[in-house]
Write a protein that holds these residues in place. Structure first.
Motif: not given
Length: 146
Positions: A53, A56-57, A60, A122-123, A127-128, A130-131
């Motif tokens: 998590i 990923c962010t 970004d 990103s959130h 971000c794959t 956390s999404r």
């Protein structure tokens, strides 16, 4: 990156409670239960989730801000509470906290100005990891003959 949407990792047991994940490009990461008598420092699967998590962010946000200025400090802390209740074991109250500093200068001023928007974008959209956690997706577990 290719246009192929499939992402794959293979997890292999290396010893009791210890595993190595390998991606299709040959990269590896070791992890385990985190409760070894030898005081192992390997990440646990939950810690890998938190790292995914945050990572990923972080990617970004770094891409969006570092084109304006190289940060003088960049860290992301991800926390959550591991609970066990009627729904089973899971994480709650996940929080991603950015601490980013830029030196003085015009480019750095732009990077500082877009930092909150980059974190939000990103959130909310990019971000794959956390999404997927927030939206949720079914996970299918099967057993195949060895």
């Amino acid at each position: 990156m290719t246009d192929n949407p499939v992402r794959t990792v293979t997890v292999e047991r290396t010893s009791t409670g210890h595993f190595t994940a390998t991606n299709t490009r040959g990269g590896t990461i070791s992890f385990g239960t985190g409760s070894g008598a030898d005081g192992d420092t390997e990440f646990t699967p939950v810690e890998l989730l938190l790292a995914a998590i945050g990572g990923c962010t972080a990617v970004d946000v770094d891409i969006a801000t570092s084109r304006h200025a190289e940060p003088s400090g960049f860290s992301v802390t991800v926390t959550g509470n591991k609970v066990s209740d009627d729904l089973g074991n899971r994480m709650t109250d996940l929080t991603v906290t950015f601490s980013v500093a830029f030196p003085d200068g015009e480019g750095a001023d732009r990077a500082r100005a877009i930092l909150p928007r980059a974190v939000k974008t990103s959130h909310d959209r990019l971000c794959t990891v956390s999404r997927t956690v927030e939206i949720g997706t079914p996970v299918t577990a099967t057993v195949e003959e060895a």
